[in-house]
Write a protein that holds these residues in place. Structure first.
Motif, short mmCIF file in Angstrom:
data_model
loop_
_atom_site.label_atom_id
_atom_site.label_comp_id
_atom_site.label_asym_id
_atom_site.label_seq_id
_atom_site.Cartn_x
_atom_site.Cartn_y
_atom_site.Cartn_z
N ALA A 1 0.83 -1.21 0.00
CA ALA A 1 0.00 0.00 0.00
C ALA A 1 0.86 1.25 0.00
N GLN B 1 0.93 3.66 -3.07
CA GLN B 1 0.20 4.85 -2.61
C GLN B 1 -1.31 4.65 -2.72
N ILE B 2 -1.77 3.55 -2.16
CA ILE B 2 -3.21 3.26 -2.12
C ILE B 2 -3.66 3.22 -0.67
N ASP B 3 -4.97 3.18 -0.46
CA ASP B 3 -5.54 3.20 0.88
C ASP B 3 -5.24 1.88 1.60
N GLY C 1 -6.01 0.99 4.62
CA GLY C 1 -7.15 0.50 5.38
C GLY C 1 -8.07 -0.36 4.53
N LYS C 2 -8.39 0.10 3.32
CA LYS C 2 -9.25 -0.67 2.43
C LYS C 2 -8.58 -1.98 2.01
#
Length: 679
Positions: free
Chosen positions: A588, A592-594, A596-597
């Protein structure tokens, strides 16, 4: 701060508690109850069935255009009793281990499971308002089940992936389990033994995919604590005791080490588990009592009847009637149990009254305690074993006083009867505690999806009745097919194949020890001392690391008490979960992604696949029990499907290791698919 009503997912629907939902819930309950009974007897763990039940329900009810999130919620509420009512196996098999029963009487088992489960539902109803609606308790499984229901809601479009994970995990574990327990083609465990002087060491390994899935759900903290318990046992205690004595003539050093673990070291685990469970209850006692006081205060001052369906519990009149009905069932069960003992009528009446009062009163208090603990740490982490230990001790001490007064303690037969009655009564309390664990979690889920509380309470009562109908036949089949540790139905059975039933063994040891005053107190005291040290270390670790690190004494005790080939797959599953979480965090950050999701999606995939592994292996175990029982009844072999392969042990162990590694890789691959779903 967002309120619970603001967090609701969907407006109320009239299609909630439906006939098709009740039938579907009953079918799921039967499957998961059988699975949990098998798993609990084998390793002492059960799995929470709410989430897989919700996924299966959504997959089936999606075929109907008028299905709703509320109907799915009712199905999972009913089926969730499978993961909880089966906890009665933590006590009840003790009656066979002590030689009092030769099987599981259907009527008595049905009555105590039904009565205990119903009391668990009703006793927690008055706690709903304060402990669920107005509380900040996290209720992890209840919130997770609500999220699964939301994801499966047709309007939100994520409901097609869950059932695939359960089926995939189930098929994989079923095939491996059939090759292991049916064909006997691959081994289910292996161990590397070596000596240093007279000290005997073991590096153990087990190959159960169900336990791998259980370990994934346990998590890294519990997994490492179990690993530490294994090290203390096979790297310290067993080598120490074997070094003190020469190996008896005619006994291999492996058998000698195993006997020392079984007869000495294991009791250290008993003491550790006992003190850890009591400590957990003491820590939670103050907030639990405060929650009870607030709940009854709110109930007392509630003068205005709500017209909102989402606020309606079962009416006080209905609750009183249901409690009285449950008490009648307990009395009938006790009457049927006690009448078989050769004691006077007057003494029988005294015992029936005393045991009924103990079951109801202790059940009431443990229901509140377990409801609070479930809200704080989750149903899976709530110390049901500790509740069982304390209940057995209280009941045993009370019955011992009655036995002294009536003269029953004056002979071995009377002591044996009172010990059996302690276990029988304790089974009612454990059933109550287990269902109270589950009820408030389900009510939390219902709050988040705007369900009707009284309908959920009815659904759970139905689930208790269905589960109670299944438990006795499944227990009987498993007993006659595999036997339990210390209780083999046939002389020529292999003790190594017996189901360990660890909690039931522990409860029986404690109950028998209280009445006969011959408990292995030396090693139990060592375990208590170890448990005290572990509790102190755990508290210091949590304080210094701000709850990042811990060493739960209960898990260490299980690492000592359970067989190492059972513990090791749990440890591997926990480590697998930790490595995957670390990998996903790095992924993540790199993409650079969420995060938490990504973790939420991966956790959902992993939880459902793990549930599939557990259900698949457990169901094959149950089905094989039917096959074995049929074969033995016809005068055939206890391994009717086994391939007769000569000089196969080493090959089988290598195959078992290879298949287990492949299973780990498949498990990891199924979870890591979350990276493709979250971009």
């Amino acid at each position: 701060m967002q309120t619970a009503t603001q967090a609701t997912l969907q407006a109320p629907s009239t299609r909630e508690l439906t006939l098709r939902g009740i039938i579907l819930g009953a079918l799921i309950t039967v499957i998961f109850t059988a699975s949990n009974v098998y798993l609990g007897l084998k390793v002492g763990l059960t799995f929470a069935s709410s989430i897989p039940a919700a996924v299966i329900s959504m997959a089936v009810l999606k075929m109907f255009n008028d299905s709703s999130i509320l109907e799915n919620n009712m199905v999972q509420t009913q089926a969730s009793s499978a993961g909880t009512l089966s906890s009665v196996i933590f006590v009840l098999p003790g009656l066979l281990m002590m030689g009092y029963w030769q099987g599981f009487p259907f009527l008595q088992t049905l009555l105590i499971c039904t009565a205990g489960g119903i009391l668990g539902v009703i006793f927690t109803v008055p706690l709903r308002h304060v402990m669920v609606v107005k509380s900040d308790l996290p209720y992890p499984e209840g919130v997770a089940a609500a999220e699964i229901l939301r994801a499966g809601n047709p309007k939100e479009g994520e409901g097609d992936s869950g059932i695939k994970e359960i089926v995939a995990g189930g098929l994989l574990a079923a095939i491996v389990s059939f090759c292991t327990n049916g064909l006997r083609l691959i081994s289910d465990s292996a161990g590397y033994w070596f000596k240093s002087g007279n000290a005997v060491f073991q590096v153990p390994m087990g190959f159960s995919l169900a336990l791998l899935g259980a370990g994934y759900l346990v998590g890294i903290v519990g997994g490492l604590a179990i690993l530490f318990g294994i090290f203390l046992t096979w790297g310290v205690a067993v080598p120490y005791f074997t070094s003190l004595h020469g190996i008896p003539e005619g006994l291999s050093y492996i058998d000698f080490a195993h006997d020392l673990w079984k007869n000495k070291v294991r009791f250290i685990g008993v003491g550790t588990i006992g003190i850890a469970a009591i400590w957990t209850l003491l820590v939670l006692m103050k907030p639990m009592i405060q929650g009870m006081i607030q709940s009854f205060r709110a109930l007392k001052h509630s003068d205005v009847k709500s017209t909102d369906e989402t606020e309606k519990d079962l009416s006080p009149k209905s609750m009183v009637g249901i409690i009285l009905a449950a008490i009648v069932l307990i009395v009938l069960a006790l009457f049927d149990f006690i009448r078989q003992a050769p004691i006077p009528v007057e003494e029988s009446i005294i015992l029936i009254v005393a045991c009924t009062a103990l079951a109801v009163l202790i059940g009431f208090f443990v229901a509140a305690a377990c409801g609070y603990m479930a809200g704080l740490v989750g149903s899976s982490s709530s110390p049901i074993s500790g509740i069982g230990i304390i209940s057995v001790v209280i009941i045993a001490l009370t019955l011992m006083l009655i036995g002294e007064f009536t003269g029953l303690m004056g002979n071995p037969a009377g002591e044996k009867f009172l010990t059996a009655l302690t276990i029988f009564t304790g089974s009612v309390v454990v059933s109550t505690a287990a269902i109270s664990n589950d009820n408030l979690q389900d009510l939390k889920t219902g709050l988040l999806v705007k369900a009707t509380p009284w309908k959920q309470q009815v659904a759970l009562i139905i689930g208790c009745i269905v589960g109670a109908l299944v438990i006795a036949p499944v227990l009987s089949i498993l007993y006659h097919a595999y036997g339990f540790t210390g209780a083999l139905p046939r002389i020529d059975m292999d003790p190594a194949e017996a189901l360990s039933a660890p909690q039931a063994t522990l409860m029986t040891i404690i109950a028998k020890g209280i009445f006969s005053s011959n408990l292995e107190w030396t090693y139990i005291y060592l375990g208590i001392g170890l448990g005290v040290i572990l509790i102190i270390v755990d508290s210091l670790m949590k304080r210094v690391s701000k709850n990042r690190f811990a060493l739960p004494a209960l898990a260490v005790g299980m690492g000592i008490y359970l067989s190492p080939d059972v513990n090791m797959p749990i440890v591997i599953g926990a480590i697998l979960a930790w490595f995957i979480n670390r990998h996903l965090t790095a992924h993540a950050k790199r993409k650079q992604i969420d995060a938490g999701k990504l973790h939420s999606k991966a956790e959902r995939l992993g939880t459902l696949f793990a549930a599939g592994l557990i259900v698949g292996e457990s169901l094959v175990g149950v089905l094989m029990a039917f096959v074995i029982a049929a074969s033995v009844s016809a005068g055939g072999s206890e391994s009717p499907l086994a391939l007769e392969l000569s000089d196969w042990q080493t090959t089988g162990e290598l195959l078992g290791l290879g298949v287990f590694i492949i299973g780990v890789l498949i498990f990891a691959q199924r979870i890591l698919r979350a990276k493709k779903m979250i971009r």
